[in-house]
Write a protein that holds these residues in place. Structure first.
Motif, PDB file in Angstrom:
ATOM      1  N   PHE A 202       0.819  -1.206   0.000  1.00 39.81           N
ATOM      2  CA  PHE A 202       0.000   0.000   0.000  1.00 39.81           C
ATOM      3  C   PHE A 202       0.856   1.260   0.000  1.00 39.81           C
ATOM      4  CE2 PHE A 202      -1.918  -3.409   2.604  1.00 39.81           C
ATOM      5  CZ  PHE A 202      -2.781  -3.884   1.629  1.00 39.81           C
ATOM      6  N   ALA A 203       1.940   1.232   0.765  1.00 40.29           N
ATOM      7  CA  ALA A 203       2.842   2.383   0.727  1.00 40.29           C
ATOM      8  C   ALA A 203       3.483   2.525  -0.643  1.00 40.29           C
ATOM      9  CB  ALA A 203       3.915   2.234   1.804  1.00 40.29           C
ATOM     10  N   THR A 204       3.738   1.404  -1.306  1.00 41.90           N
ATOM     11  CA  THR A 204       4.298   1.454  -2.660  1.00 41.90           C
ATOM     12  C   THR A 204       3.343   2.167  -3.611  1.00 41.90           C
ATOM     13  OG1 THR A 204       5.448  -0.637  -2.265  1.00 41.90           O
ATOM     14  CG2 THR A 204       5.226   0.073  -4.550  1.00 41.90           C
ATOM     15  N   TYR A 205       2.078   1.795  -3.568  1.00 41.39           N
ATOM     16  CA  TYR A 205       1.097   2.440  -4.444  1.00 41.39           C
ATOM     17  C   TYR A 205       0.923   3.915  -4.095  1.00 41.39           C
ATOM     18  CZ  TYR A 205      -0.211  -2.388  -5.559  1.00 41.39           C
ATOM     19  OH  TYR A 205      -0.200  -3.706  -5.941  1.00 41.39           O
ATOM     20  N   LEU A 206       0.872   4.192  -2.802  1.00 46.30           N
ATOM     21  CA  LEU A 206       0.624   5.576  -2.386  1.00 46.30           C
ATOM     22  C   LEU A 206       1.779   6.497  -2.764  1.00 46.30           C
ATOM     23  CD1 LEU A 206      -0.958   4.850   1.110  1.00 46.30           C
ATOM     24  CD2 LEU A 206      -2.131   5.888  -0.853  1.00 46.30           C
TER      25      LEU A 206
ATOM     26  N   GLN B 109      -4.490   6.761  -6.483  1.00 44.36           N
ATOM     27  CA  GLN B 109      -5.577   7.401  -5.770  1.00 44.36           C
ATOM     28  C   GLN B 109      -5.751   6.759  -4.382  1.00 44.36           C
ATOM     29  OE1 GLN B 109      -9.228   7.500  -7.963  1.00 44.36           O
ATOM     30  NE2 GLN B 109      -8.324   8.563  -9.726  1.00 44.36           N
ATOM     31  N   ARG B 110      -5.872   7.609  -3.385  1.00 37.94           N
ATOM     32  CA  ARG B 110      -5.990   7.097  -2.019  1.00 37.94           C
ATOM     33  C   ARG B 110      -7.232   6.219  -1.846  1.00 37.94           C
ATOM     34  NH1 ARG B 110      -4.222  12.035   2.055  1.00 37.94           N
ATOM     35  NH2 ARG B 110      -2.049  12.216   1.322  1.00 37.94           N
ATOM     36  N   ARG B 111      -8.305   6.602  -2.507  1.00 40.76           N
ATOM     37  CA  ARG B 111      -9.533   5.806  -2.369  1.00 40.76           C
ATOM     38  C   ARG B 111      -9.338   4.407  -2.924  1.00 40.76           C
ATOM     39  NH1 ARG B 111     -15.638   7.703  -4.104  1.00 40.76           N
ATOM     40  NH2 ARG B 111     -16.695   5.753  -3.536  1.00 40.76           N
TER      41      ARG B 111
ATOM     42  N   PHE C  59      -1.451  -0.135   6.156  1.00 37.01           N
ATOM     43  CA  PHE C  59      -2.002   0.884   5.256  1.00 37.01           C
ATOM     44  C   PHE C  59      -1.962   2.259   5.908  1.00 37.01           C
ATOM     45  CE2 PHE C  59      -5.820   3.439   4.371  1.00 37.01           C
ATOM     46  CZ  PHE C  59      -5.546   3.809   3.069  1.00 37.01           C
ATOM     47  N   VAL C  60      -2.346   2.327   7.173  1.00 36.97           N
ATOM     48  CA  VAL C  60      -2.316   3.614   7.884  1.00 36.97           C
ATOM     49  C   VAL C  60      -0.888   4.143   7.946  1.00 36.97           C
ATOM     50  CG1 VAL C  60      -2.711   4.737  10.104  1.00 36.97           C
ATOM     51  CG2 VAL C  60      -4.387   3.109   9.220  1.00 36.97           C
TER      52      VAL C  60
ATOM     53  N   LEU D 180       3.379   7.892   5.822  1.00 33.99           N
ATOM     54  CA  LEU D 180       4.690   8.032   5.199  1.00 33.99           C
ATOM     55  C   LEU D 180       4.580   8.625   3.798  1.00 33.99           C
ATOM     56  CD1 LEU D 180       6.377   4.667   6.267  1.00 33.99           C
ATOM     57  CD2 LEU D 180       6.970   6.965   7.057  1.00 33.99           C
ATOM     58  N   ALA D 181       3.576   8.205   3.040  1.00 36.28           N
ATOM     59  CA  ALA D 181       3.403   8.725   1.687  1.00 36.28           C
ATOM     60  C   ALA D 181       3.084  10.212   1.720  1.00 36.28           C
ATOM     61  CB  ALA D 181       2.289   7.968   0.970  1.00 36.28           C
ATOM     62  N   ALA D 182       2.288  10.635   2.688  1.00 39.95           N
ATOM     63  CA  ALA D 182       1.966  12.054   2.810  1.00 39.95           C
ATOM     64  C   ALA D 182       3.204  12.873   3.137  1.00 39.95           C
ATOM     65  CB  ALA D 182       0.908  12.250   3.884  1.00 39.95           C
ATOM     66  N   ARG D 183       4.088  12.305   3.925  1.00 41.43           N
ATOM     67  CA  ARG D 183       5.294  13.024   4.330  1.00 41.43           C
ATOM     68  C   ARG D 183       6.310  13.131   3.202  1.00 41.43           C
ATOM     69  NH1 ARG D 183       7.389  14.682   9.044  1.00 41.43           N
ATOM     70  NH2 ARG D 183       9.663  14.736   9.293  1.00 41.43           N
ATOM     71  N   PHE D 184       6.377  12.087   2.346  1.00 39.86           N
ATOM     72  CA  PHE D 184       7.399  12.066   1.301  1.00 39.86           C
ATOM     73  C   PHE D 184       6.805  12.195  -0.109  1.00 39.86           C
ATOM     74  CE2 PHE D 184       9.192   9.823   4.911  1.00 39.86           C
ATOM     75  CZ  PHE D 184      10.464  10.379   5.006  1.00 39.86           C
ATOM     76  N   ALA D 185       5.597  12.735  -0.203  1.00 37.91           N
ATOM     77  CA  ALA D 185       4.920  12.785  -1.505  1.00 37.91           C
ATOM     78  C   ALA D 185       5.603  13.708  -2.494  1.00 37.91           C
ATOM     79  CB  ALA D 185       3.462  13.221  -1.329  1.00 37.91           C
ATOM     80  N   GLY D 186       6.360  14.648  -2.013  1.00 35.89           N
ATOM     81  CA  GLY D 186       6.935  15.634  -2.923  1.00 35.89           C
ATOM     82  C   GLY D 186       8.200  15.194  -3.601  1.00 35.89           C
ATOM     83  N   GLN D 187       8.713  14.020  -3.251  1.00 38.19           N
ATOM     84  CA  GLN D 187       9.975  13.602  -3.830  1.00 38.19           C
ATOM     85  C   GLN D 187       9.797  13.167  -5.280  1.00 38.19           C
ATOM     86  OE1 GLN D 187      12.229  10.870  -1.569  1.00 38.19           O
ATOM     87  NE2 GLN D 187      12.052  12.008   0.345  1.00 38.19           N
TER      88      GLN D 187
END
Length: 770
Positions: free
Chosen positions: A333-337, A342-344, A383-384, A389-396
């Motif tokens: 899930f972290a890989t996809y995020l 899409q989060r949904r 998943f949580v 983690l994805a929200a924190r590193f989304a800009g990379q």
């Protein structure tokens, strides 16, 4: 300055919250424990378990068996050896957790003591009769001849009643362990063979068996301690033997627990290393952030174990598979995020995966149920963690965002689709045919559901097989009678009849052991109530207590059976219970024991195979239909799960592979990955997103590698589980590709620049590894 203070304050609060959460998780993990007791293999919430627990409460649980062997016949029955055996049995009886210890030396000693008491009592009673008759005759003025005749008449009835008893039950000479004639006559027939009633402690002239029955309700740690104490006591005994074997179901469970506790960190570490290397080697993101999925899976795993620890709920055999499986699945899930799915959509597949694993909770086998619950919780927690983690590193920057000519990609995709469209439909049809055949073959797949199959691979199993060879049985079953007085003439007559039916009709499958009819055999065919009462009183409590409850409301007849043929045990149970005569009015009978519970577990697992597989797939499909905005994706996912599961069954049938209590529920396991791949691939096709498609290929590779780590286990059941999971991942991926390719025509959106969808699975996989 205010901004800096505000940021610092937030950082402090974040650090404190993180520290507290980490401390709670660590404390919970330290409180967790692993138990592999026999309870985790028995069918839960079943009347058969209650019957066995009642038997164990009255007479102790399934025994730890100590087998002592010598090279020379009758060497163990010499005076010095018997005295050492007697001491060993006494030491074992004083162990904490032992409900009863039954061995040849104590049996002989108890018989000798009771015989001496009997001789003194009968001699005293006979002397009293003679004295009373002599006194009356002389008071009546009888002659010496008439007095002698009166004395003879007075003792004639006594001798007729108890003479045969004395001849049959008391051997020649003083009944002591020092009297070799007494020992031989009690334990052996005139031909030198062990008497049938003592074969459970004297299986041959070169071997003796000591049975240590644990108390009912012992926790696994206490049972393990008892087994370890038995080994220590036997090791320090001075009995001169050539071979010592400690076995039995508690000993097997103890060795299984020892191996599980060893393999949990070993396999968990191996899975951590294998999954981590996959993420590091594949250039899917910047190197410094490639391990984010693994971190999320680790967090979910740790919190899940912590939850079990805080709830004081033990982790059973499934914990061996739990760590590698959750590390492999939880990282998806972290890989996809982090690949901007899409989060949904990711939420939907996470909840569907959790629901699919949660379907294992309906399994009748506790350790399978616990594994499903743990995986279900762990997936959601992973998943949580991945979401945070994805929200924190989304800009990379994403390494997949490379320049690819748009027109060339679109042209190639269009051309390829026109060429392979008919092949895709044909492939889907072929997969469907194979899947239908696989679902039809499901009832024909054999299921292994006994303890020995689960511990296959342990050295302790070899010892158990040796004990089985010497004793002639690997397990024991018990025919139990309940009533107001199980020592009544009609109850005793029924038990004798039941024993005769069992021996004559099922003698090749079950061997008579200790029982009330065997112990009271000296009373003859039709004893009166007073004779039975006297016979029970004459028996040493040590022996009578093994098969007769002190209040005479429960009696048991033990039989040795082969534990390996679980399906045959079910047939034996049904056949014997059908052929037994109805018990006397007011009495109830039941057949119980661990082999019977294993047979019951086999039936429940076998009978529920369609249910548990169907529920797992339906649960995943229901969640997807509820959460996803496109119901077609949920339908595709269910189709993939049904087809992949059917093909898996067909492959198992084709290779002659037996199912275990875990792999019989392959449907939820396949649905967990099959639905995930289908939904994400469908999304990738609509978005023409090569990055997302390659993410699916990456997680498939990671999952398969993580599952293959289970092949390092020495336990055959865990090895089979890991190999089946790895194969199911690849099978689900291929099936998902076939289903998506054949059903998504016309759903593509315009291709984002530089993100052309790979036209074939091989090209997508090449993109992952490039």
């Amino acid at each position: 300055m205010r901004v800096i203070r505000k940021i610092n304050r937030r950082q402090v609060v974040y650090a404190i919250a993180t520290g507290l959460l980490t401390a709670l998780v660590v404390l919970g993990v330290t409180q967790s424990r692993v138990e592999t007791g026999i309870d985790s293999f028995l069918p839960a919430r079943d009347p058969a378990v209650s019957e066995y627990e009642e038997l164990s409460t009255s007479f102790g649980g399934d025994p730890v068996v100590v087998l002592l062997e010598t090279e020379q016949p009758h060497q163990l029955f010499e005076k010095t050896q018997l005295m050492r055996l007697l001491k060993l049995e006494g030491d074992l009886s004083r162990l904490s957790g032992a409900a009863g210890v039954y061995g040849p030396a104590t049996t002989l000693n108890q018989i000798a003591g009771r015989a001496q008491e009997l001789m003194a009592e009968l001699s005293g009673r006979r002397d009293a009769l003679q004295a009373r008759a002599r006194s009356k005759a002389r008071q009546a003025g009888k002659s010496d001849g008439e007095v002698a005749a009166a004395v003879e008449r007075a003792t004639r009835k006594f001798d007729r009643r108890y003479g045969q008893l004395l001849v049959q039950s008391l051997p020649t000479g003083l009944p002591t362990l020092s009297n070799q004639s007494f020992v031989s006559s009690v334990l052996f027939t005139p031909d030198g063979e062990p008497r049938p009633q003592w074969k459970f402690v004297v299986p041959s002239e070169k071997a003796v068996a000591i049975h240590v029955r644990p108390r009912q309700g012992l926790e696994q740690s206490a049972t393990d301690e008892l087994v370890a104490s038995v080994r220590a006591a036997v090791g320090s005994a001075e009995v001169d033997v050539s071979r010592v074997t400690v076995s039995g179901v508690p000993a097997l469970a103890e060795k299984l627990g020892e191996k599980v506790r060893y393999e949990v960190p070993l396999l968990g570490g191996a899975a951590l290393l294998a999954v981590g290397l996959c993420f590091l080697i594949v250039p899917w993101r910047r190197r410094r952030s490639r391990l984010l999925p693994l971190v999320s899976a680790l967090a979910g795993t740790a919190v899940t174990v912590s939850v079990f620890g805080w709830l004081d709920r033990p982790l059973s055999l499934g914990v061996v598979a739990f760590l590698p499986v959750l590390l492999a699945v939880g990282s998806d899930f972290a890989t996809y995020l982090t690949q901007r799915a899409q989060r949904r959509v990711v939420l939907a597949v996470a909840c569907a995966t959790s629901a699919s694993f949660g379907a294992l909770a309906i399994s009748p086998v506790p350790f399978v149920r616990d594994l499903g619950i743990a995986l279900s919780i762990g997936v959601l927690l992973s998943f949580v963690a991945g979401l945070l983690l994805a929200a924190r590193f989304a800009g990379q920057e994403n390494r997949f965002e490379q320049s690819v000519p748009r027109t060339a990609g679109e042209s190639r995709v269009a051309t390829t689709r026109r060429k392979v469209r008919s092949r895709q439909v044909a492939a889907l049809f072929a997969v469907a045919v194979i899947a239908i055949a696989g679902w039809a073959m499901l009832p024909k797949l054999s299921v292994q559901s006994d303890l020995e199959d689960l511990v296959d691979g342990l050295p302790a199993l070899t010892q158990a097989e040796h004990v089985e060879h010497v004793l002639g049985a690997s397990g024991e079953i018990a025919l139990v009678m309940h009533g107001d007085d199980v020592t009544s003439p009609e109850a005793l007559a029924w038990m004798r009849q039941a024993r005769d039916i069992a021996v004559t009709r099922y003698g090749d499958l079950m061997h008579p052991g200790l029982s009330v009819p065997e112990l009271l055999g000296f009373l003859g065919p039709s004893p009166s109530p007073k004779q039975i009462e006297a016979g029970v009183r004459l028996l040493p409590p040590y022996l009578s207590g093994a098969v007769l409850r002190p209040d005479a409301r429960e009696a048991v007849m033990y039989f040795g059976v082969d534990f390996n043929d679980v399906a045959g045990l079910g047939q034996l149970r049904d056949g014997l219970m059908d052929q037994l005569p109805p018990p006397p009015r007011g009495y109830e009978v039941e057949l119980t024991g661990l082999p019977i519970l294993a047979a019951r577990g086999y039936e429940l697992v076998s009978d529920n195979r369609y249910l548990i597989n169907g529920v797992g797939i339906a649960a995943a499909g229901f969640v997807l239909a509820l959460v996803l905005s496109r119901r077609k994706d949920a339908l595709r996912a269910v189709t993939t799960a049904v087809l992949a599961t059917g093909v898996c069954f067909f492959a198992l049938w084709l290779t002659g592979t037996s199912l275990s209590p875990i792999t019989v529920a392959v449907g939820p396991l396949v649905a967990a990955v099959g639905c995930e791949f289908t939904v994400l691939l469908s999304e990738a096709v609509r978005r023409r997103d090569r990055r997302l498609q390659q993410s699916v290929m990456l997680v498939a590779m990671v999952s398969a590698v993580g599952y293959l780590v289970l092949g390092l286990s020495v336990l055959a059941a865990i090895q089979q589980f890991g190999l089946l999971l790895a194969a199911s991942v690849l099978l689900s991926l291929v099936t998902a590709m076939v289903v998506v390719s054949a059903t998504t025509a016309g759903e593509q959106r315009p291709t984002p620049p530089g993100n052309a969808l790979s036209s074939t699975p091989s090209e997508a996989l090449e993109g992952v590894t490039r």
